[in-house]
Design a protein around this motif. Structure first.
Motif, PDB file in Angstrom:
ATOM      1  N   UNK A  73       0.147  43.705  53.248  1.00 32.78           N
ATOM      2  CA  UNK A  73       0.556  42.756  52.212  1.00 32.78           C
ATOM      3  C   UNK A  73       0.218  43.254  50.814  1.00 32.78           C
ATOM      4  N   UNK A  74      -0.871  44.008  50.707  1.00 34.70           N
ATOM      5  CA  UNK A  74      -1.235  44.654  49.455  1.00 34.70           C
ATOM      6  C   UNK A  74      -2.158  45.817  49.785  1.00 34.70           C
ATOM      7  N   UNK A  97       2.183  27.032  51.568  1.00 39.17           N
ATOM      8  CA  UNK A  97       2.343  27.916  50.431  1.00 39.17           C
ATOM      9  C   UNK A  97       1.165  27.954  49.486  1.00 39.17           C
ATOM     10  N   UNK A  98       0.131  27.160  49.752  1.00 39.84           N
ATOM     11  CA  UNK A  98      -1.039  27.102  48.882  1.00 39.84           C
ATOM     12  C   UNK A  98      -2.115  28.065  49.369  1.00 39.84           C
ATOM     13  N   UNK A  99      -2.700  28.812  48.466  1.00 37.21           N
ATOM     14  CA  UNK A  99      -3.774  29.722  48.836  1.00 37.21           C
ATOM     15  C   UNK A  99      -5.025  28.940  49.241  1.00 37.21           C
ATOM     16  N   UNK A 100      -5.765  29.446  50.227  1.00 41.83           N
ATOM     17  CA  UNK A 100      -7.026  28.793  50.596  1.00 41.83           C
ATOM     18  C   UNK A 100      -8.000  28.652  49.433  1.00 41.83           C
ATOM     19  N   UNK A 292      15.393  29.692  50.907  1.00 39.90           N
ATOM     20  CA  UNK A 292      16.402  30.706  50.578  1.00 39.90           C
ATOM     21  C   UNK A 292      15.783  31.976  49.985  1.00 39.90           C
ATOM     22  N   UNK A 293      14.467  32.010  49.828  1.00 37.41           N
ATOM     23  CA  UNK A 293      13.804  33.173  49.240  1.00 37.41           C
ATOM     24  C   UNK A 293      13.684  34.310  50.254  1.00 37.41           C
ATOM     25  N   UNK A 294      13.814  35.542  49.778  1.00 38.81           N
ATOM     26  CA  UNK A 294      13.507  36.669  50.650  1.00 38.81           C
ATOM     27  C   UNK A 294      11.993  36.866  50.665  1.00 38.81           C
ATOM     28  N   UNK A 295      11.509  37.712  51.588  1.00 43.54           N
ATOM     29  CA  UNK A 295      10.062  37.853  51.756  1.00 43.54           C
ATOM     30  C   UNK A 295       9.409  38.472  50.526  1.00 43.54           C
ATOM     31  N   UNK A 296      10.099  39.419  49.873  1.00 52.04           N
ATOM     32  CA  UNK A 296       9.531  40.041  48.673  1.00 52.04           C
ATOM     33  C   UNK A 296       9.225  38.993  47.612  1.00 52.04           C
ATOM     34  N   UNK A 297      10.169  38.101  47.393  1.00 53.85           N
ATOM     35  CA  UNK A 297       9.981  37.058  46.383  1.00 53.85           C
ATOM     36  C   UNK A 297       8.868  36.107  46.776  1.00 53.85           C
ATOM     37  N   UNK A 299       6.296  36.709  48.691  1.00 49.73           N
ATOM     38  CA  UNK A 299       4.994  37.376  48.593  1.00 49.73           C
ATOM     39  C   UNK A 299       4.544  37.491  47.147  1.00 49.73           C
ATOM     40  N   UNK A 300       5.444  37.833  46.253  1.00 50.82           N
ATOM     41  CA  UNK A 300       5.102  37.940  44.834  1.00 50.82           C
ATOM     42  C   UNK A 300       4.648  36.597  44.275  1.00 50.82           C
ATOM     43  N   UNK A 301       5.373  35.538  44.625  1.00 47.23           N
ATOM     44  CA  UNK A 301       5.018  34.198  44.124  1.00 47.23           C
ATOM     45  C   UNK A 301       3.686  33.733  44.716  1.00 47.23           C
ATOM     46  N   UNK A 302       3.473  34.029  45.995  1.00 49.14           N
ATOM     47  CA  UNK A 302       2.227  33.612  46.658  1.00 49.14           C
ATOM     48  C   UNK A 302       1.026  34.321  46.050  1.00 49.14           C
TER      49      UNK A 302
END
Length: 306
Positions: A73-74, A97-100, A292-297, A299-302
């Motif tokens: 993931x990074x 979608x919320x980070x812990x 409708x988001x792709x995984x790249x988008x 992951x960047x937003x998350x």
């Protein structure tokens, strides 16, 4: 730390209590450099957030993608917060979608996750009722103690003590360090159990029982006789039988499975689980249809979210 042959398929350490929690288990070299602070919730969240954003050269050498597919993931010390394999973690159920760390920062601690406990393979549920009562006593005791800040030297001492306990905890005469001074693990453990006794007595009074005091007595016996610990019982079972580790675990699993299969669930309970399953499938379909988001988008937003 040299492992010894247990059977043709397995290795072990003769006095270990939980290799899962050692450097051969959930711990790793990358995380050994982390200094996750528990003094305050804010410091804990900040130190975890920093680890997610700190580059780690060996992971950078692996790369993020290969042929358009993600390898990780990074390339930082932590991929996500839940990858931090601590012995205990403050937690909160995060929204989709919320980070812990975001959930913790905004809404506080909801529960505590005790991660340093192994499943007891001899127990059908993996944990006995007696052990559960002891955990109640232990956690209440911890919550009532003075919570002075832990400085770097003490943090290192705690970490080293834990490593000693998981790799050599059953060795006769094994020593830990307490404020820089040597102390027998057995003596320190017995003293802590004595300190917990008033808590156990109050819990028994409140519940009109004797189970909490009895749970402390059981732990005292394990400190006095390491052969009573689950890790020693596993080794004893292997030495007493003709099967190896995998065969023993499979045999115990089949025994527990048979025990549970002999108890039928009520029609009401079965209907409840069927409703949960149907709701889960419906929720998944709704999520997929509305995303409708792709995984790249995603992951960047998350990763950018605070």
């Amino acid at each position: 730390m040299r492992l010894q042959a247990l059977d043709k398929d397995s290795l072990f350490l003769p006095y270990a209590t939980s290799l899962r929690m050692s450097d051969m288990g959930y711990s790793n070299h990358a995380q050994s450099s982390l200094n996750i602070c528990y003094n305050t919730l804010e410091e804990y969240v900040d130190s975890l957030s920093s680890a997610i954003r700190t580059p780690y050269p060996p992971y950078e050498a692996i790369g993020l993608k290969q042929d358009g597919k993600y390898l990780q993931l990074n390339t930082n010390l932590l991929q996500i917060e839940n990858e931090y394999y601590s012995t205990i973690r403050p937690k909160r159920i995060a929204r989709s979608g919320e980070k812990p760390v975001t959930a913790l920062r905004n809404e506080g601690v909801e529960y505590v996750e005790v991660r340093c406990l192994d499943i007891n393979p001899f127990e059908p549920m993996g944990l006995s009722e007696q052990d559960a009562h002891f955990l109640d006593v232990f956690l209440v005791y911890c919550s009532l103690q003075n919570s002075n800040p832990i400085h770097a030297d003490e943090c290192d001492e705690v970490s080293n003590n834990f490593k000693t306990a998981v790799t050599e905890g059953r060795r006769p005469g094994v020593e830990l360090r307490q404020q820089g001074q040597p102390v027998l693990l057995q003596s320190w453990g017995l003293q802590l159990l004595d300190d917990m006794s008033p808590i156990a007595e109050i819990l028994d009074q409140a519940n009109e029982s004797s189970t909490f005091v009895e749970s402390l007595c059981a732990q005292r016996e394990k400190l006095k006789d390491a052969a009573l610990t689950p890790s020693a019982q596993v080794l004893n079972a292997l030495e007493a039988g003709d099967s190896g580790y995998l065969e023993l675990m499979m045999s115990l699993s089949e025994k527990h499975s048979k025990r549970f299969s002999e108890h039928d669930l009520s029609d009401e309970r079965i209907a409840y689980f069927e409703q949960l399953a149907q709701r889960s499938v419906a929720d998944q379909l709704a999520t997929e249809n509305n995303d409708s988001r792709d995984f790249d988008t995603f992951l960047q937003e998350y990763q950018a979210a605070e």
